[in-house]
Design an enzyme around this catalytic site. Sequence first.
Site, PDB file in Angstrom:
ATOM      1  N   GLY A 176       0.862  -1.190   0.000  1.00  0.00           N
ATOM      2  CA  GLY A 176       0.000   0.000   0.000  1.00  0.00           C
ATOM      3  C   GLY A 176       0.887   1.224   0.000  1.00  0.00           C
ATOM      4  O   GLY A 176       2.119   1.107  -0.041  1.00  0.00           O
ATOM      5  N   PHE A 236       1.421   2.815   2.462  1.00  0.00           N
ATOM      6  CA  PHE A 236       2.133   2.749   3.744  1.00  0.00           C
ATOM      7  C   PHE A 236       3.463   2.012   3.614  1.00  0.00           C
ATOM      8  O   PHE A 236       4.391   2.200   4.363  1.00  0.00           O
ATOM      9  CB  PHE A 236       1.270   2.034   4.793  1.00  0.00           C
ATOM     10  CG  PHE A 236       0.824   0.650   4.343  1.00  0.00           C
ATOM     11  CD1 PHE A 236       1.683  -0.438   4.446  1.00  0.00           C
ATOM     12  CD2 PHE A 236      -0.441   0.447   3.794  1.00  0.00           C
ATOM     13  CE1 PHE A 236       1.278  -1.709   4.019  1.00  0.00           C
ATOM     14  CE2 PHE A 236      -0.845  -0.816   3.372  1.00  0.00           C
ATOM     15  CZ  PHE A 236       0.006  -1.888   3.472  1.00  0.00           C
ATOM     16  N   VAL A 266       4.053  -5.285   3.456  1.00  0.00           N
ATOM     17  CA  VAL A 266       3.983  -6.199   4.600  1.00  0.00           C
ATOM     18  C   VAL A 266       4.415  -7.585   4.136  1.00  0.00           C
ATOM     19  O   VAL A 266       3.900  -8.089   3.137  1.00  0.00           O
ATOM     20  CB  VAL A 266       2.557  -6.274   5.186  1.00  0.00           C
ATOM     21  CG1 VAL A 266       2.534  -7.211   6.392  1.00  0.00           C
ATOM     22  CG2 VAL A 266       2.064  -4.884   5.598  1.00  0.00           C
ATOM     23  N   ASP A 315      -9.112   4.080  13.612  1.00  0.00           N
ATOM     24  CA  ASP A 315      -9.133   3.624  12.217  1.00  0.00           C
ATOM     25  C   ASP A 315      -9.655   2.195  12.118  1.00  0.00           C
ATOM     26  O   ASP A 315      -9.149   1.378  11.360  1.00  0.00           O
ATOM     27  CB  ASP A 315      -7.735   3.717  11.586  1.00  0.00           C
ATOM     28  CG  ASP A 315      -7.785   3.622  10.059  1.00  0.00           C
ATOM     29  OD1 ASP A 315      -6.789   3.206   9.448  1.00  0.00           O
ATOM     30  OD2 ASP A 315      -8.867   3.930   9.482  1.00  0.00           O
ATOM     31  N   ASN A 329      -8.470  -3.627   8.988  1.00  0.00           N
ATOM     32  CA  ASN A 329      -7.608  -3.594  10.182  1.00  0.00           C
ATOM     33  C   ASN A 329      -8.058  -4.573  11.257  1.00  0.00           C
ATOM     34  O   ASN A 329      -7.638  -4.471  12.405  1.00  0.00           O
ATOM     35  CB  ASN A 329      -7.587  -2.167  10.765  1.00  0.00           C
ATOM     36  CG  ASN A 329      -6.859  -1.207   9.859  1.00  0.00           C
ATOM     37  OD1 ASN A 329      -6.073  -1.629   9.011  1.00  0.00           O
ATOM     38  ND2 ASN A 329      -7.125   0.080  10.013  1.00  0.00           N
ATOM     39  N   ASP A 370      -3.173  -2.732  13.154  1.00  0.00           N
ATOM     40  CA  ASP A 370      -2.822  -1.411  12.622  1.00  0.00           C
ATOM     41  C   ASP A 370      -3.120  -0.295  13.614  1.00  0.00           C
ATOM     42  O   ASP A 370      -4.152   0.372  13.540  1.00  0.00           O
ATOM     43  CB  ASP A 370      -3.533  -1.135  11.295  1.00  0.00           C
ATOM     44  CG  ASP A 370      -2.895   0.064  10.581  1.00  0.00           C
ATOM     45  OD1 ASP A 370      -3.062   0.196   9.373  1.00  0.00           O
ATOM     46  OD2 ASP A 370      -2.192   0.847  11.274  1.00  0.00           O
TER      47      ASP A 370
HETATM   48  C1  LIG Z   1      -1.908  -6.574   4.914  1.00  0.00           C
HETATM   49  N1  LIG Z   1      -1.796  -7.534   5.987  1.00  0.00           N
HETATM   50  C2  LIG Z   1      -2.147  -8.846   5.895  1.00  0.00           C
HETATM   51  C3  LIG Z   1      -1.890  -9.475   7.123  1.00  0.00           C
HETATM   52  C4  LIG Z   1      -2.162 -10.898   7.385  1.00  0.00           C
HETATM   53  C5  LIG Z   1      -3.620 -11.040   7.818  1.00  0.00           C
HETATM   54  O1  LIG Z   1      -3.938 -12.355   7.994  1.00  0.00           O
HETATM   55  C6  LIG Z   1      -1.360  -8.493   8.003  1.00  0.00           C
HETATM   56  C7  LIG Z   1      -0.935  -8.473   9.344  1.00  0.00           C
HETATM   57  C8  LIG Z   1      -0.489  -7.271   9.899  1.00  0.00           C
HETATM   58  C9  LIG Z   1      -0.426  -6.062   9.132  1.00  0.00           C
HETATM   59  C10 LIG Z   1       0.104  -4.804   9.668  1.00  0.00           C
HETATM   60  C11 LIG Z   1      -0.724  -3.672   9.684  1.00  0.00           C
HETATM   61  C12 LIG Z   1      -0.263  -2.459  10.188  1.00  0.00           C
HETATM   62  C13 LIG Z   1       1.022  -2.359  10.718  1.00  0.00           C
HETATM   63  C14 LIG Z   1       1.867  -3.468  10.686  1.00  0.00           C
HETATM   64  C15 LIG Z   1       1.390  -4.675  10.149  1.00  0.00           C
HETATM   65 CL1  LIG Z   1       2.478  -5.991  10.114  1.00  0.00          CL
HETATM   66  C16 LIG Z   1      -0.849  -6.087   7.800  1.00  0.00           C
HETATM   67  C17 LIG Z   1      -1.320  -7.297   7.254  1.00  0.00           C
HETATM   68  C18 LIG Z   1      -0.153  -7.561  11.284  1.00  0.00           C
HETATM   69  O2  LIG Z   1       0.241  -6.768  12.150  1.00  0.00           O
HETATM   70  N2  LIG Z   1      -0.354  -8.889  11.500  1.00  0.00           N
HETATM   71  C19 LIG Z   1      -0.829  -9.472  10.382  1.00  0.00           C
HETATM   72  O3  LIG Z   1      -1.108 -10.673  10.312  1.00  0.00           O
END
Ligand SMILES: Cn1cc(CCO)c2c3c(c(-c4ccccc4Cl)cc21)C(=O)NC3=O
EC number: 2.7.10.2
Length: 295
Positions: free
Chosen positions: A20, A22, A25, A133, A138, A184
């Site tokens: 994204g 951002f 990941v 948010d 999220n 998030d």
């Molecule tokens: C796009 N996305 C997909 C996933 C897997 C969902 O089953 C995901 C995760 C995270 C995050 C995330 C969000 C915001 C900040 C840091 C992280 Cl690692 C984003 C994630 C997170 O913190 N933990 C996740 O599993």
Amino acid sequence: DTNISRFKREFMQVNVIGVGEFGVVFQCVNRLDGCIYAIKKSKKPVAGSSFEKRALNEVWAHAVLGKHDNVVRYYSAWAEDDHMLIQNEFCDGGSLHARIQDHCLGEAELKIVLMHVIEGLRYIHSNDLVHMDLKPENIFSTMNPNAHKLVEVQPQQTKDDDGMDSVYEELRHSENLVTYKIGDLGHVTSVKEPYVEEGDCRYLPKEILHEDYSNLFKADIFSLGITLFEAAGGGPLPKNGPEWHNLRDGKVPILPSLSRDFNELIAQMMHPYPDKRPTSQSIFSHPILSAVDSK
Ligand SMILES: Cn1cc(CCO)c2c3c(c(-c4ccccc4Cl)cc21)C(=O)NC3=O
């Protein structure tokens, strides 16, 4: 050799699970403990910018919010070669957003989403913090490995004062098939000295867009309400225009797939007046959740 990035040194990248503005990941394996983590790698924010404040907010929030079953767990964060990285718990069930792409959720599943997310929200709010948010992207899910185990304590037959047999609640410790977790924390702020970085306008209540930060707890309640509305098939949500305003003026369409009680609860959570919306505590003890089957 500290010139090699810590990320490469300590982790093996398995998959890209999100891209994204951002950043990116990754799903990674830690070479030392063999566990899987989600690691977000983003451009290091300019010192003193609002992005830096937000990045620090995220790490501070995770540090304060320690360990809770319904909040994605934080492990570490560091900066390297002009990037910043945050290492979080990997939730293997995907986001709620991914889950509702091809089908909306039924009442039973929505009750589990509500039960888990309101528990996580109650915990965040009890630390005088607000998420700001909340939305399907999220909210992440984890499939529980030993979901089949069911420890059932036989109902106790007891004589209560009027002599009638009363049966205690069955104490069922069944593992849920899935656990939902709030993730998030990039917009988390303290209700004491709020520094509000606006989240996704599709999920924000009107008062936040008018910069009225007098009741931020209730802004989270609105976002959760409209998230449930969307997950139950009320989407896609408008970003602006008359439809956006209708949803915030109490004109919330009835969702035929849900009971009257659930429709009423969602409408209450999306009430135009923040004070009329229930607290995370009152939702947690709402009758609609007491009957929820935890299997
Ligand atoms: C796009 N996305 C997909 C996933 C897997 C969902 O089953 C995901 C995760 C995270 C995050 C995330 C969000 C915001 C900040 C840091 C992280 Cl690692 C984003 C994630 C997170 O913190 N933990 C996740 O599993």
